[in-house]
Write a protein that holds these residues in place. Structure first.
Motif, mmCIF file in Angstrom:
data_model
loop_
_atom_site.group_PDB
_atom_site.id
_atom_site.type_symbol
_atom_site.label_atom_id
_atom_site.label_comp_id
_atom_site.label_asym_id
_atom_site.label_seq_id
_atom_site.Cartn_x
_atom_site.Cartn_y
_atom_site.Cartn_z
ATOM 1 N N TRP A 18 7.445 -11.023 -11.080
ATOM 2 C CA TRP A 18 6.026 -11.141 -11.405
ATOM 3 C C TRP A 18 5.199 -11.288 -10.134
ATOM 4 C CZ3 TRP A 18 5.663 -15.041 -16.105
ATOM 5 C CH2 TRP A 18 6.393 -14.522 -17.166
ATOM 6 N N LYS A 19 5.680 -12.111 -9.204
ATOM 7 C CA LYS A 19 4.921 -12.357 -7.983
ATOM 8 C C LYS A 19 4.653 -11.053 -7.236
ATOM 9 C CE LYS A 19 5.178 -14.659 -3.487
ATOM 10 N NZ LYS A 19 5.963 -15.544 -2.599
ATOM 11 N N GLY A 20 5.676 -10.224 -7.064
ATOM 12 C CA GLY A 20 5.499 -8.958 -6.364
ATOM 13 C C GLY A 20 4.538 -8.032 -7.081
ATOM 14 N N ARG A 21 4.620 -8.003 -8.396
ATOM 15 C CA ARG A 21 3.730 -7.144 -9.167
ATOM 16 C C ARG A 21 2.282 -7.615 -9.036
ATOM 17 N NH1 ARG A 21 6.714 -6.905 -13.228
ATOM 18 N NH2 ARG A 21 5.878 -8.580 -14.538
ATOM 19 N N TRP A 22 2.067 -8.921 -9.126
ATOM 20 C CA TRP A 22 0.703 -9.459 -8.997
ATOM 21 C C TRP A 22 0.155 -9.244 -7.591
ATOM 22 C CZ3 TRP A 22 2.595 -14.441 -11.815
ATOM 23 C CH2 TRP A 22 2.573 -14.225 -13.199
ATOM 24 N N LEU A 23 0.993 -9.398 -6.576
ATOM 25 C CA LEU A 23 0.553 -9.184 -5.201
ATOM 26 C C LEU A 23 0.126 -7.735 -5.001
ATOM 27 C CD1 LEU A 23 0.173 -10.078 -2.276
ATOM 28 C CD2 LEU A 23 2.634 -9.706 -1.912
ATOM 29 N N ASN A 24 0.891 -6.804 -5.518
ATOM 30 C CA ASN A 24 0.534 -5.386 -5.390
ATOM 31 C C ASN A 24 -0.771 -5.062 -6.119
ATOM 32 O OD1 ASN A 24 2.728 -4.718 -3.779
ATOM 33 N ND2 ASN A 24 4.049 -4.268 -5.532
ATOM 34 N N GLN A 25 -0.986 -5.712 -7.259
ATOM 35 C CA GLN A 25 -2.251 -5.517 -7.970
ATOM 36 C C GLN A 25 -3.419 -5.970 -7.116
ATOM 37 O OE1 GLN A 25 -1.561 -7.709 -11.646
ATOM 38 N NE2 GLN A 25 -1.426 -5.800 -12.799
ATOM 39 N N LEU A 26 -3.294 -7.150 -6.540
ATOM 40 C CA LEU A 26 -4.370 -7.686 -5.705
ATOM 41 C C LEU A 26 -4.673 -6.754 -4.541
ATOM 42 C CD1 LEU A 26 -6.126 -10.371 -5.240
ATOM 43 C CD2 LEU A 26 -4.440 -10.841 -3.461
ATOM 44 N N LEU A 27 -3.634 -6.276 -3.865
ATOM 45 C CA LEU A 27 -3.836 -5.389 -2.727
ATOM 46 C C LEU A 27 -4.488 -4.077 -3.146
ATOM 47 C CD1 LEU A 27 -0.459 -5.952 -0.829
ATOM 48 C CD2 LEU A 27 -2.697 -6.922 -0.276
ATOM 49 N N SER A 28 -4.176 -3.592 -4.336
ATOM 50 C CA SER A 28 -4.803 -2.354 -4.805
ATOM 51 C C SER A 28 -6.277 -2.564 -5.094
ATOM 52 C CB SER A 28 -4.082 -1.833 -6.055
ATOM 53 O OG SER A 28 -4.295 -2.667 -7.179
ATOM 54 N N TRP A 29 -6.651 -3.725 -5.641
ATOM 55 C CA TRP A 29 -8.072 -4.017 -5.893
ATOM 56 C C TRP A 29 -8.826 -4.093 -4.570
ATOM 57 C CZ3 TRP A 29 -6.384 -8.791 -9.198
ATOM 58 C CH2 TRP A 29 -5.786 -8.341 -10.378
ATOM 59 N N MET A 30 -8.224 -4.726 -3.569
ATOM 60 C CA MET A 30 -8.874 -4.830 -2.269
ATOM 61 C C MET A 30 -9.047 -3.458 -1.635
ATOM 62 S SD MET A 30 -7.820 -7.003 1.139
ATOM 63 C CE MET A 30 -6.528 -5.854 1.597
ATOM 64 N N LYS A 31 -8.030 -2.626 -1.722
ATOM 65 C CA LYS A 31 -8.083 -1.307 -1.092
ATOM 66 C C LYS A 31 -9.185 -0.448 -1.691
ATOM 67 C CE LYS A 31 -5.149 2.584 0.247
ATOM 68 N NZ LYS A 31 -3.794 3.179 0.194
ATOM 69 N N GLU A 32 -9.457 -0.613 -2.979
ATOM 70 C CA GLU A 32 -10.511 0.168 -3.630
ATOM 71 C C GLU A 32 -11.873 -0.139 -3.010
ATOM 72 O OE1 GLU A 32 -10.489 -0.421 -7.827
ATOM 73 O OE2 GLU A 32 -8.365 0.082 -8.041
ATOM 74 N N THR A 33 -12.113 -1.394 -2.680
ATOM 75 C CA THR A 33 -13.426 -1.828 -2.191
ATOM 76 C C THR A 33 -13.489 -1.937 -0.678
ATOM 77 O OG1 THR A 33 -13.661 -3.124 -4.222
ATOM 78 C CG2 THR A 33 -15.215 -3.595 -2.459
ATOM 79 N N MET A 34 -12.370 -2.327 -0.047
ATOM 80 C CA MET A 34 -12.336 -2.583 1.397
ATOM 81 C C MET A 34 -11.203 -1.792 2.043
ATOM 82 S SD MET A 34 -12.781 -6.727 1.034
ATOM 83 C CE MET A 34 -12.439 -7.010 2.770
ATOM 84 N N PRO A 35 -11.252 -0.472 2.006
ATOM 85 C CA PRO A 35 -10.153 0.324 2.562
ATOM 86 C C PRO A 35 -9.987 0.168 4.069
ATOM 87 C CG PRO A 35 -12.030 1.724 2.032
ATOM 88 C CD PRO A 35 -12.330 0.371 1.447
ATOM 89 N N TYR A 36 -11.005 -0.340 4.747
ATOM 90 C CA TYR A 36 -10.983 -0.524 6.196
ATOM 91 C C TYR A 36 -10.239 -1.790 6.615
ATOM 92 C CZ TYR A 36 -14.846 -3.267 4.380
ATOM 93 O OH TYR A 36 -15.613 -4.113 3.603
ATOM 94 N N CYS A 37 -9.925 -2.660 5.672
ATOM 95 C CA CYS A 37 -9.319 -3.954 5.994
ATOM 96 C C CYS A 37 -7.803 -3.819 6.032
ATOM 97 C CB CYS A 37 -9.729 -5.016 4.982
ATOM 98 S SG CYS A 37 -9.106 -6.668 5.353
ATOM 99 N N GLY A 38 -7.220 -3.865 7.218
ATOM 100 C CA GLY A 38 -5.769 -3.826 7.337
ATOM 101 C C GLY A 38 -5.136 -5.117 6.892
ATOM 102 N N VAL A 39 -3.935 -5.039 6.379
ATOM 103 C CA VAL A 39 -3.201 -6.219 5.928
ATOM 104 C C VAL A 39 -2.123 -6.531 6.951
ATOM 105 C CG1 VAL A 39 -1.793 -7.221 4.079
ATOM 106 C CG2 VAL A 39 -3.646 -5.617 3.516
ATOM 107 N N ARG A 40 -2.283 -7.631 7.651
ATOM 108 C CA ARG A 40 -1.293 -7.973 8.675
ATOM 109 C C ARG A 40 0.009 -8.453 8.033
ATOM 110 N NH1 ARG A 40 -1.650 -11.775 11.720
ATOM 111 N NH2 ARG A 40 -3.386 -12.987 10.929
ATOM 112 N N TYR A 41 -0.081 -9.238 6.969
ATOM 113 C CA TYR A 41 1.097 -9.574 6.194
ATOM 114 C C TYR A 41 0.660 -10.097 4.837
ATOM 115 C CZ TYR A 41 0.495 -14.605 7.058
ATOM 116 O OH TYR A 41 0.009 -15.880 7.110
ATOM 117 N N ALA A 42 1.563 -10.000 3.861
ATOM 118 C CA ALA A 42 1.283 -10.480 2.510
ATOM 119 C C ALA A 42 2.582 -10.914 1.866
ATOM 120 C CB ALA A 42 0.619 -9.373 1.682
ATOM 121 N N PHE A 43 2.561 -12.090 1.266
ATOM 122 C CA PHE A 43 3.763 -12.536 0.562
ATOM 123 C C PHE A 43 3.393 -13.560 -0.519
ATOM 124 C CE2 PHE A 43 3.298 -15.734 3.850
ATOM 125 C CZ PHE A 43 3.718 -16.912 3.259
#
Length: 354
Positions: free
Chosen positions: A329-354
């Motif tokens: 569940w954690k991995g699925r929710w994390l990927n959802q969050l990153l996809s929402w961010m990418k839609e609005t803030m595609p310029y924001c690089g992700v240095r790490y996520a866990f």
């Protein structure tokens, strides 16, 4: 007024050696009316850290108690996420009261600000360590060119700057450390830092989460809208500014709240701020002992932090019982969050996520 809202020390616990340091004498002079109680060690204050009844007085202690000590260990610890290394802390504890904070887990029933007065020793230790490393020859996810040192692992430097000049000294030190860069996360906007002249050698990571959740769990912190509004001025003042989406707290209405946050950030940031922006993302980890403490002073927050229905236990290396979102569940929710961010803030690089 800003300092008195967060910190108005009535009692200062201090190690006797504090008076031997200029910074120690300076801090004591700032609070001349505070009662002074000498202690053997900033870690060994039984009436403060070992009294379970103090949990009910959590917020008053944060405002009215200050601890002064001398940092004994000046060793650097490898990190690899927020920084290449964790520098010796110039402080421990915080005047704010985020209900998920991990620092109180090691301190018992109170977590006021402890300031270390041997700041010259700390800055010299960082400079020596960086000099031995030499130039950073290979880019990594932390930084492409500099060795990055996390300066505020156990506190919030923006608040510490209300107490002493330790933070000003750290920012100044990194201006002259050729291959090093300082870094700290903050939930407090202290506009005095704009005058510190960082020259792009200090990274500030503003911690953000949806305001409705922050109002509940980020107790005594700067409102989210003010943190977002501070990004552009800090970039203009010469700081590298990144974002720290932490902790990500999953609940039934989280998607709408996070989408609104990402949009609010995008609406505010200047082109210059967007061009240098990166972030880190950390899903919530809670702790059984902290849950017990929180139930004495802030049980409402625990309705969102303590969710055994979607969390599982994991024992830490130190033996503590932590709760994290369930595997899968954690991995699925994390990927959802990153996809929402990418839609609005595609310029924001992700240095790490866990």
């Amino acid at each position: 007024m800003e300092r008195e809202h967060l910190l108005d020390p009535k009692t200062i616990y201090l190690e006797p050696a504090v008076r031997e340091f200029p910074r120690g004498r300076d801090v004591l002079a700032r609070f001349p009316d505070a009662a002074r109680i000498e202690v053997e060690s900033h870690w060994k204050i039984p009436t403060l850290f070992e009294d379970a009844t103090r949990a009910e007085d959590w917020l008053r202690i944060k405002r009215e108690v200050l601890v002064l000590g001398v940092k004994k260990s000046l060793a650097m610890r490898p990190n690899g996420r927020s920084a290449d290394f964790i520098a010796p802390s110039s402080s421990n504890g915080c005047a704010m009261a985020c209900s998920y904070c991990y620092v109180p887990r090691r301190k018992g029933y109170a977590n006021p600000v402890s300031v270390f007065v041997n700041i010259d020793g700390i800055t010299r230790a960082i400079a020596r360590h960086t000099e031995k490393l030499g130039p950073k020859l290979e880019p990594n996810s932390v930084d492409p060119t500099h060795w990055v040192y996390d300066l505020g692992e156990n506190g919030d430097l923006s608040v510490d700057a209300l107490v002493s000049d330790n933070v000003r000294d750290l920012v100044a030190a990194f201006r002259t450390i050729p291959h090093g860069k300082g870094s700290f996360a903050t939930k407090h906007v202290n506009m005095d830092l704009l005058d510190y002249d960082p020259q792009n050698k200090t990274r500030v990571r503003f911690s953000l989460m949806p305001q409705r959740m922050a109002k509940l769990v980020d107790v005594r912190t700067t409102p989210i809208a003010e943190r977002i509004a501070a990004i552009n001025p800090f970039v203009e003042a010469g700081y590298e500014v990144h974002l720290n989406f932490s902790p990500v707290i999953v609940h039934e209405a989280w998607e709408q709240e996070w989408r609104e946050l990402f949009q609010a950030i995008d609406d505010q940031l200047s082109p210059k701020a967007k061009a240098q922006l990166k972030c880190e993302v950390i899903m919530l980890t809670h702790n059984e002992d902290l849950h017990v403490v929180n139930m004495d002073w802030h049980p409402r927050a625990e309705e969102f932090l303590w969710r055994p229905d979607i969390q599982e236990q994991k024992r830490s290396e130190s033996g503590m019982v932590n709760l994290r979102y369930r595997h899968g569940w954690k991995g699925r929710w994390l990927n959802q969050l990153l996809s929402w961010m990418k839609e609005t803030m595609p310029y924001c690089g992700v240095r790490y996520a866990f």
